[in-house]
Design a protein around this motif. Structure first.
Motif: not given
Lengths: 629, 285
Positions: A362-365, A378, A380, A382, A415
């Motif tokens: 998961s890549v978040e922000n 930014d 995001s 998955q 992030g």
């Protein structure tokens, strides 16, 4: 358990073209014959020349380890040689007069010199390491001056070294000759077993630029330091032998000219050569003896050899020999490296795609800035295990940047990226790779000098470590891991329809094939996440169909597949989820059916911008067909 | 003490001049020419011969510069032009060229050290210390060439073009700059420079083939400590190294100068790998 023993016995069995024991046997016989020559009437002068050649062989093997196998130039060999000589000489005079103790202590002393000079120089490498190691040689006279004369004898040299003894028995000149030959032969076997192994393969992989080794979980710095430190050991052994040869150590034996001579011998033999080292060392020793009265001629000759060798014959005698051999027998197929191919044919179960447990990526922000330029803003998304997630978008939209962040080549500005429950965006790339993230590159990176099956197996090296000592001694531990790894590599190659290339040099294959080899290498690491950077470009229609099949198999087995791709048709037919990037932001994401109806996507990829973006719907029909079939 | 500092500035000027020579080819042809110090020594030997023949000083300098340029051009054609990509080939071939030149100069002029006396060397007193006039000339040469080339590189079109070339060979080619000629011209210019300073360096060190490698290594350290690619950095690095070496020899004891230089080099490597005023790293390949 029983299957591994089966594999091992199969390897020792039929299809190996030469019996396993033959090479060591020939080696032992040759060494034994040379070792007894003094008793057969070899003159003392010749004995001395051969001992000096053996010392040169030891020194050259050290240079080959650093220069040939790790790609860094070590000019400090005379310093390591001196460390071994003085430590050996001091022990013989003051502590214990035993040649075995002497060579062990000498080797350790040289190893320390190697580590001390290697640590600051190796991080930058190239000229910096060459100069640091060169400087240590220049420092030798000053060091000898600073150490009290009682210990090293100052500029006059260390005198009074006793007659060498082995386990309390004084060695006659003949026996000492035999001892030197045996020690050199033993070290030679160590050198040979080290470079012809997973370690050698890792070193060649590491030389292929800054990106490849870390992406396979290998630390370039550690590998270089390993080669540099181990390369110091033979110089120390040679020094301890030299101390016993004349029973006198002259400070003027450890000069820059010696470093040049050793380097010249390495270049003549070939910097990654094994047996030709003996020829190179003998040649240089012969010339130096000839030119003692005309040292300048020797320097001109060796200097010219460095120029010619550096430019034209990168492989030295070894390379020349190979070329001549290929010219004589142009159609000869390369000998399979092991019976692993047969193993793979017999035991299909060594590698299958039935279970590749994936992890949630998961890549978040994520934000990424290069100076003032914003590459990602930014972002995001998955990527689920058992699914194929595609990243698409025009050139410069940040797709490859995203992959480089995931596998640790770039740091996020803010992030985070996590694998399962662990945050990985703070880890160095080699650690990320060891967590089970494998990748391929836009331009395939395939190391020089390895066969396809070895390249594929290199993907697995970091995930199962074997101690260096087990590697050098070829303990069953090593053989077990190596056989399994090669068998798996053959099996993967067959699954991808590449078995015909298995024993060929990988770097000479076509672009499409090298792309598939990269995929095979990624699979060999048994990854939980596979990142593929434009894996389909350069493949022909047939290959794309094959690729699509493999990727579907892999994702069904449970792996998390992330695809960066221009070929929209392939993506549409293959991906379970598409993330569309534009100008560093996520434009939209979702199942292919939804994404392709998104108005912005239609405008960008089907409208007037389509041609410019490089992403089009036109190609990749074959992939579509394969899905339907 | 002051005398020691003057001596340090004198040897430091030599290191600076060699670092400048490295920078000339590095910033234009992208190659570090390890044999540069050997060409300096060729210049010194030309002066020995010139003095023996009774040539006027100005002619000696011209001949030395021409010979230096010829040697460097020959080196470019033989040892640099056909370098294979990557793999540190340039280390091997330029070290090879250096070895050839050591052997060749020893064969032509003999391997014993020879004095170079272009003009009398009566030490003069300055700021409470003794310094040979030649030391002041070397210092002036280091400052003038270092700062002059620094301004040339950063302020003129040609300087910027050559920096661009070193940074990106292909882009420079696309802009219509002939990179092959640039490489030859860079080597010829650096060779002429080496020949020109050779007689002056020789006056301080004597003309001897074997000192070249020591000078080459110290010159590299000066280059690295100052910052690779920066001519102003070469001045700071060279003079700094020279003074540190001289003071360590004076204050700690003879033989400690080299240790001090080594320690400074390692400290820079570990703490500030881009050099004191450098911005870019030496290509690590």
């Amino acid at each position: 358990m029983s299957s591994t023993t089966q594999l091992a016995s199969a390897v020792r069995g039929t299809s190996r073209p030469r019996p396993r024991f033959l090479t060591p046997l020939i080696w032992i016989v040759v060494v034994a014959i040379i070792a007894i020559t003094p008793w057969l009437g070899l003159s003392p002068q010749f004995q001395r020349q051969i001992i000096l050649t053996a010392i040169m062989v030891l020194l050259v093997s050290g240079v080959n380890l650093t220069f040939g196998w790790s790609g860094e130039l070590n000019m400090g060999i005379p310093a390591m040689y001196a460390a071994g000589a003085y430590v050996g000489g001091y022990l013989y005079i003051h502590v214990i007069n035993d040649v075995v103790v002497g060579i062990v202590a000498g080797g350790i002393a040289a190893l320390l010199v190697g580590v001390i000079t290697g640590v600051p120089g190796l991080r930058l490498g190239g000229w910096v390491l060459a100069i640091v190691s060169f400087f240590v040689v220049i420092l030798i006279p000053s060091i000898l001056h600073v150490i009290p004369e009682e210990i090293v004898g100052g500029s006059l040299g260390l005198i009074g070294i006793p007659v060498p003894t082995l386990f309390g028995i004084a060695l006659t000149p003949q026996a000492f000759f035999a001892f030197v030959i045996v020690v050199t032969a033993l070290w030679f076997a160590v050198y040979r077993n080290m470079v012809k192994s997973r370690v050698g393969d890792s070193l060649l992989t590491m030389q292929e630029g800054k990106v490849l080794a870390p992406s396979l979980g290998l630390s370039s710095y550690r590998l270089k330091l390993l080669a540099y430190a181990v390369g110091a050991i033979p110089a120390g052994i040679a020094g301890a032998l030299y101390a016993s040869l004349d029973r006198f150590i002259g400070p003027d034996s450890f000069t820059i000219e010696l470093a040049i001579n050793v380097l010249a011998a390495s270049i003549i033999a070939g910097r990654r050569s094994i047996y030709p080292i003996i020829v190179g060392a003998a040649f240089v020793q012969f010339i130096s003896v000839r030119s003692t009265d005309f040292a300048e001629y020797g320097q001109v000759v060796f200097g010219a050899l460095l120029i010619v060798g550096g430019i034209a014959f990168a492989g030295g005698l070894a390379g020349l020999g190979q070329r001549v051999w290929r010219w004589i027998r142009p159609n000869r197929r390369p000998r399979p490296i092991a019976a692993s191919r047969r193993v793979a044919e017999e035991a299909d179960s060594t590698f299958d795609f039935s279970s590749m447990p994936g992890k949630l990526l998961s890549v978040e922000n994520v934000h990424k800035r290069f100076g003032g330029a914003i590459a990602l803003e930014d972002v995001s998304f998955q990527a689920q295990p058992g699914e194929i997630t595609a990243l698409i978008g025009p050139n410069g939209s940040g797709k490859t940047t995203m992959l480089n962040i995931v596998n640790g080549f770039y740091r996020v500005t803010s992030g985070s990226v996590s694998l399962g429950s662990e945050v990985i965006s703070t880890l160095p790339s080699s650690a990320v790779a060891r967590r089970g993230i494998a990748r391929t590159f836009q331009t395939p990176i395939v190391p020089e000098g390895l066969r396809t099956v070895e390249v594929v197996a290199s993907g697995h090296i970091a995930s199962e470590r074997v101690p260096l000592i087990a590697t050098i001694l070829r303990l069953p531990w090593y053989s077990r891991v190596r056989i399994r790894e090669l068998a798996a590599a053959y099996a993967i190659l067959r699954q991808l329809g590449l078995q015909e290339f298995a024993d060929q040099p990988a770097d000479s294959l076509s672009l499409g094939t090298r792309r598939m080899i990269e995929l095979a290498r990624a699979l060999a690491s048994n990854p939980s996440v596979i990142l593929l950077d434009e894996v389909a470009s350069g493949l022909d229609t047939h290959e794309v169909v094959e690729l699509a099949k493999v990727l579907r198999t892999v994702s069904r087995a449970g792996a998390t597949v992330v695809l960066v791709e221009h070929n929209f048709a392939l993506v549409r037919s293959l991906a379970d989820r598409i993330v569309v990037l534009a100008d560093g932001q996520v434009l939209t994401s979702g199942p292919p059916g939804d994404v392709e109806r998104h108005p912005e996507v239609l405008k960008r990829f089907l409208g007037e911008m389509a041609g410019l973006s490089g992403t089009s719907l036109g190609s990749g029909v074959a992939a579509d067909e394969s899905k339907e079939s | 003490m002051i005398t020691s500092i003057w001596a340090g500035l004198t040897t430091g000027s030599i290191y600076t001049l060699i670092a400048i020579g490295y920078n000339i080819t590095l910033t234009t042809a992208g190659v570090l020419n390890f044999a540069f110090a050997n060409i300096v020594m060729v210049g010194a030997f030309v002066a020995v011969t010139g003095i023996a023949m009774g040539l006027p000083i100005w002619l000696i300098f011209i001949v030395a510069a021409v010979v230096g340029a010829l040697v460097a051009t020959a080196e470019e054609r033989v040892a640099v032009r056909f370098l294979p990509k990557g793999q540190h080939a340039e280390l091997i071939t330029t070290i090879g060229a250096s070895t050839v030149l050591i052997g060749a100069t020893a064969l032509i002029w003999g391997s014993t050290a020879q004095r170079v006396e272009l003009f009398p060397q009566n030490p003069i007193s300055l700021f409470g210390g003794q310094v040979a006039p030649n030391g002041l000339i070397l210092l002036a040469a280091a400052l003038i060439f270092g700062l002059g080339l620094h301004l040339f590189n950063t302020r003129t079109k040609y300087g910027l073009a050559s920096l661009a070339h070193a940074a990106d060979r292909e882009a420079t080619m696309l802009r219509g700059i002939n990179v092959r000629w640039l490489s030859i011209i860079a080597f010829a210019a650096s060779g002429a420079f080496a020949g020109l300073i050779g007689p002056l360096v020789g006056m301080s060190t004597t003309a001897t083939p074997f000192i070249a490698i020591t000078l080459a290594i110290k010159g590299f350290i000066a280059l690295y400590c100052g910052g690779v690619g920066s001519q102003a950095g070469a001045v700071i690095g060279g003079l700094g190294i020279g003074v540190i070496e001289a003071l360590a020899n004076l204050l700690i004891g003879p033989n400690y100068g080299d240790f001090a230089v080594f320690a400074v080099f390692l400290a820079i490597l570990l703490i500030r790998p881009q050099g004191l005023i450098g911005t870019r790293m030496l290509r690590s390949v």
